[in-house]
Design a protein around this motif. Structure first.
Motif, PDB file in Angstrom:
ATOM      1  N   TRP A  29       0.835  -1.204   0.000  1.00 31.87           N
ATOM      2  CA  TRP A  29       0.000   0.000   0.000  1.00 31.87           C
ATOM      3  C   TRP A  29       0.868   1.252   0.000  1.00 31.87           C
ATOM      4  O   TRP A  29       0.606   2.226  -0.723  1.00 31.87           O
ATOM      5  CB  TRP A  29      -0.904  -0.039   1.223  1.00 31.87           C
ATOM      6  CG  TRP A  29      -1.782   1.153   1.482  1.00 31.87           C
ATOM      7  CD1 TRP A  29      -1.710   2.013   2.531  1.00 31.87           C
ATOM      8  CD2 TRP A  29      -2.908   1.600   0.700  1.00 31.87           C
ATOM      9  NE1 TRP A  29      -2.700   2.959   2.474  1.00 31.87           N
ATOM     10  CE2 TRP A  29      -3.451   2.735   1.356  1.00 31.87           C
ATOM     11  CE3 TRP A  29      -3.496   1.156  -0.474  1.00 31.87           C
ATOM     12  CZ2 TRP A  29      -4.558   3.433   0.864  1.00 31.87           C
ATOM     13  CZ3 TRP A  29      -4.605   1.845  -0.974  1.00 31.87           C
ATOM     14  CH2 TRP A  29      -5.115   2.969  -0.304  1.00 31.87           C
ATOM     15  N   THR A  30       1.945   1.227   0.782  1.00 30.30           N
ATOM     16  CA  THR A  30       2.854   2.367   0.861  1.00 30.30           C
ATOM     17  C   THR A  30       3.587   2.573  -0.468  1.00 30.30           C
ATOM     18  O   THR A  30       3.723   3.710  -0.944  1.00 30.30           O
ATOM     19  CB  THR A  30       3.862   2.159   1.998  1.00 30.30           C
ATOM     20  OG1 THR A  30       3.154   2.026   3.240  1.00 30.30           O
ATOM     21  CG2 THR A  30       4.824   3.334   2.099  1.00 30.30           C
ATOM     22  N   LEU A  31       4.045   1.495  -1.065  1.00 32.70           N
ATOM     23  CA  LEU A  31       4.783   1.602  -2.332  1.00 32.70           C
ATOM     24  C   LEU A  31       3.897   2.122  -3.460  1.00 32.70           C
ATOM     25  O   LEU A  31       4.392   2.753  -4.400  1.00 32.70           O
ATOM     26  CB  LEU A  31       5.358   0.238  -2.710  1.00 32.70           C
ATOM     27  CG  LEU A  31       6.495  -0.272  -1.820  1.00 32.70           C
ATOM     28  CD1 LEU A  31       6.942  -1.660  -2.256  1.00 32.70           C
ATOM     29  CD2 LEU A  31       7.681   0.696  -1.846  1.00 32.70           C
ATOM     30  N   VAL A  32       2.592   1.897  -3.350  1.00 35.78           N
ATOM     31  CA  VAL A  32       1.675   2.405  -4.376  1.00 35.78           C
ATOM     32  C   VAL A  32       1.441   3.906  -4.209  1.00 35.78           C
ATOM     33  O   VAL A  32       1.493   4.674  -5.183  1.00 35.78           O
ATOM     34  CB  VAL A  32       0.326   1.655  -4.319  1.00 35.78           C
ATOM     35  CG1 VAL A  32      -0.717   2.359  -5.181  1.00 35.78           C
ATOM     36  CG2 VAL A  32       0.499   0.219  -4.800  1.00 35.78           C
ATOM     37  N   LEU A  33       1.185   4.353  -2.967  1.00 35.34           N
ATOM     38  CA  LEU A  33       0.782   5.742  -2.748  1.00 35.34           C
ATOM     39  C   LEU A  33       1.934   6.708  -2.492  1.00 35.34           C
ATOM     40  O   LEU A  33       1.801   7.905  -2.752  1.00 35.34           O
ATOM     41  CB  LEU A  33      -0.207   5.823  -1.579  1.00 35.34           C
ATOM     42  CG  LEU A  33      -1.587   5.215  -1.819  1.00 35.34           C
ATOM     43  CD1 LEU A  33      -2.541   5.601  -0.699  1.00 35.34           C
ATOM     44  CD2 LEU A  33      -2.175   5.663  -3.151  1.00 35.34           C
ATOM     45  N   LEU A  34       3.061   6.211  -1.990  1.00 35.94           N
ATOM     46  CA  LEU A  34       4.176   7.097  -1.671  1.00 35.94           C
ATOM     47  C   LEU A  34       4.673   7.876  -2.892  1.00 35.94           C
ATOM     48  O   LEU A  34       4.831   9.108  -2.814  1.00 35.94           O
ATOM     49  CB  LEU A  34       5.315   6.300  -1.032  1.00 35.94           C
ATOM     50  CG  LEU A  34       6.513   7.119  -0.530  1.00 35.94           C
ATOM     51  CD1 LEU A  34       6.073   8.113   0.540  1.00 35.94           C
ATOM     52  CD2 LEU A  34       7.594   6.191   0.035  1.00 35.94           C
ATOM     53  N   PRO A  35       4.906   7.243  -4.042  1.00 36.71           N
ATOM     54  CA  PRO A  35       5.355   8.018  -5.212  1.00 36.71           C
ATOM     55  C   PRO A  35       4.334   9.051  -5.662  1.00 36.71           C
ATOM     56  O   PRO A  35       4.713  10.143  -6.104  1.00 36.71           O
ATOM     57  CB  PRO A  35       5.560   6.937  -6.284  1.00 36.71           C
ATOM     58  CG  PRO A  35       5.725   5.656  -5.533  1.00 36.71           C
ATOM     59  CD  PRO A  35       4.856   5.795  -4.335  1.00 36.71           C
ATOM     60  N   VAL A  36       3.052   8.720  -5.535  1.00 37.01           N
ATOM     61  CA  VAL A  36       2.010   9.673  -5.920  1.00 37.01           C
ATOM     62  C   VAL A  36       2.078  10.913  -5.027  1.00 37.01           C
ATOM     63  O   VAL A  36       2.027  12.054  -5.509  1.00 37.01           O
ATOM     64  CB  VAL A  36       0.615   9.022  -5.816  1.00 37.01           C
ATOM     65  CG1 VAL A  36      -0.476  10.034  -6.157  1.00 37.01           C
ATOM     66  CG2 VAL A  36       0.522   7.807  -6.725  1.00 37.01           C
ATOM     67  N   GLN A  37       2.220  10.699  -3.723  1.00 34.67           N
ATOM     68  CA  GLN A  37       2.270  11.818  -2.792  1.00 34.67           C
ATOM     69  C   GLN A  37       3.522  12.664  -3.008  1.00 34.67           C
ATOM     70  O   GLN A  37       3.478  13.896  -2.896  1.00 34.67           O
ATOM     71  CB  GLN A  37       2.214  11.314  -1.343  1.00 34.67           C
ATOM     72  CG  GLN A  37       2.332  12.388  -0.276  1.00 34.67           C
ATOM     73  CD  GLN A  37       1.167  13.376  -0.256  1.00 34.67           C
ATOM     74  OE1 GLN A  37       0.228  13.260  -1.019  1.00 34.67           O
ATOM     75  NE2 GLN A  37       1.247  14.355   0.628  1.00 34.67           N
ATOM     76  N   MET A  38       4.639  12.040  -3.337  1.00 37.56           N
ATOM     77  CA  MET A  38       5.876  12.787  -3.568  1.00 37.56           C
ATOM     78  C   MET A  38       5.751  13.717  -4.774  1.00 37.56           C
ATOM     79  O   MET A  38       6.401  14.761  -4.834  1.00 37.56           O
ATOM     80  CB  MET A  38       7.047  11.814  -3.761  1.00 37.56           C
ATOM     81  CG  MET A  38       7.356  10.965  -2.539  1.00 37.56           C
ATOM     82  SD  MET A  38       7.639  11.937  -1.022  1.00 37.56           S
ATOM     83  CE  MET A  38       9.234  12.657  -1.394  1.00 37.56           C
ATOM     84  N   VAL A  39       4.905  13.344  -5.719  1.00 35.57           N
ATOM     85  CA  VAL A  39       4.626  14.224  -6.858  1.00 35.57           C
ATOM     86  C   VAL A  39       3.670  15.338  -6.436  1.00 35.57           C
ATOM     87  O   VAL A  39       3.872  16.516  -6.765  1.00 35.57           O
ATOM     88  CB  VAL A  39       4.033  13.426  -8.037  1.00 35.57           C
ATOM     89  CG1 VAL A  39       3.557  14.377  -9.143  1.00 35.57           C
ATOM     90  CG2 VAL A  39       5.052  12.449  -8.590  1.00 35.57           C
ATOM     91  N   LEU A  40       2.631  14.972  -5.670  1.00 39.05           N
ATOM     92  CA  LEU A  40       1.610  15.943  -5.279  1.00 39.05           C
ATOM     93  C   LEU A  40       2.165  17.076  -4.424  1.00 39.05           C
ATOM     94  O   LEU A  40       1.704  18.218  -4.523  1.00 39.05           O
ATOM     95  CB  LEU A  40       0.476  15.236  -4.530  1.00 39.05           C
ATOM     96  CG  LEU A  40      -0.398  14.286  -5.355  1.00 39.05           C
ATOM     97  CD1 LEU A  40      -1.433  13.620  -4.458  1.00 39.05           C
ATOM     98  CD2 LEU A  40      -1.079  15.024  -6.500  1.00 39.05           C
ATOM     99  N   ILE A  41       3.142  16.778  -3.568  1.00 34.87           N
ATOM    100  CA  ILE A  41       3.659  17.828  -2.686  1.00 34.87           C
ATOM    101  C   ILE A  41       4.437  18.888  -3.451  1.00 34.87           C
ATOM    102  O   ILE A  41       4.711  19.969  -2.907  1.00 34.87           O
ATOM    103  CB  ILE A  41       4.540  17.243  -1.550  1.00 34.87           C
ATOM    104  CG1 ILE A  41       5.749  16.503  -2.112  1.00 34.87           C
ATOM    105  CG2 ILE A  41       3.725  16.344  -0.647  1.00 34.87           C
ATOM    106  CD1 ILE A  41       6.663  15.967  -1.025  1.00 34.87           C
TER     107      ILE A  41
END
Length: 277
Positions: A29-41
């Protein structure tokens, strides 16, 4: 006798498999959402504030944590909110992160924890050392977040407790309540009151409370075998009067009283209604 021993052994194997399975799903779950959040910030907009709540909500379900929430986050017409909460476990981050739209203020050591530091950074955590020499710069960083419209989640105890009491509040950063952004202050109480559907008592509270020199890996190895319920009470906005010491004392008294009510199995909402009437 042998049959009972075999049954207990079998239950232990099931609990271990549950714990390991949860860990695997959490990592995925972390590996899926972590890259997305790093882009969003790095982008404008509020998506970087909403995704962490969805992430922590997913983590809560993965680790078997049910959230029973009373109260609501204040709608401040653009004013930021400072949430002030008690702190007894690393699981508080999961529980509060799922229900409070805000950035955590965490001790600087978290920034050095392998893996966990990435998740904290993606959640836009503000790291503080609590050293007197660094206090001014850290306070400025928090003021900048408030000015940008971010909410903050503070743990004034400064460390985790054993869950049986609320420790004294350190009012250092509560001076932020007087910031030019006129932030709203809300007390938030969190208590873990059920384990595997049964009331938690003093004997098994250390299974969820994380304090002293406990190692987080071995602590999860036990915690992850069970299902939990967290009671979270979000108070109405507090009328800020006096200085940071008076504010800290008022928050400590309120959160301590609500936590005691929950641990004793009393109806917090009913007692709050009785006080108002």
């Amino acid at each position: 006798m042998r049959r009972d021993a075999g049954l207990l052994s079998g239950l232990g194997v099931v609990a271990t498999l549950r714990m390991l399975g949860r860990l695997v799903v959490f990592v995925a779950w972390t590996l899926v959402l972590l890259p997305v959040q790093m882009v969003l910030i790095r982008l404008p907009g509020t998506a970087k504030q909403r995704l962490p709540m969805r992430y922590w909500g997913g983590v809560a379900r993965i680790v078997g944590l049910r959230l029973d929430v009373s109260g609501a986050v204040a709608q401040g017409d653009g004013r930021p909110v400072i949430f002030v909460a008690n702190h007894s476990s690393w699981l508080d981050i999961v529980a509060l992160g799922a229900v409070l739209p805000g950035c955590f203020v965490a001790k600087a050591e978290v920034a050095r924890w392998p893996g966990i530091s990435w998740v904290a950074a993606a959640g836009r955590t503000i790291f503080v050392s609590r050293r007197h020499r660094a206090a001014a710069g850290e306070r400025n960083a928090m003021q900048e977040r408030l000015a940008a419209g971010d909410n903050l989640i503070l743990f004034p105890e400064g460390t985790t407790s054993d869950g049986a009491r609320v420790m004294p509040f350190h009012p250092t950063f509560l001076a932020l309540a007087g910031d030019a952004t006129r932030p709203i202050v809300q007390a938030v109480t969190i208590v873990y009151d059920r384990m595997d559907g049964l009331p938690i008592c003093r004997r098994n509270r250390p299974l969820v409370a994380w304090y002293g020199d406990m190692d987080i890996a071995s602590h999860y190895a036990e915690l992850g075998r069970h299902d939990w319920r967290a009671r979270i009470v979000i108070d109405p906005p507090l009328v800020v009067a006096g200085g940071r010491k008076q504010l800290g004392a008022a928050l400590e008294a309120r959160i301590g009283a609500v936590a005691a009510q929950i641990r004793q199995g009393r109806d917090v909402e009913a007692e709050a209604s009785s006080e108002k009437s």
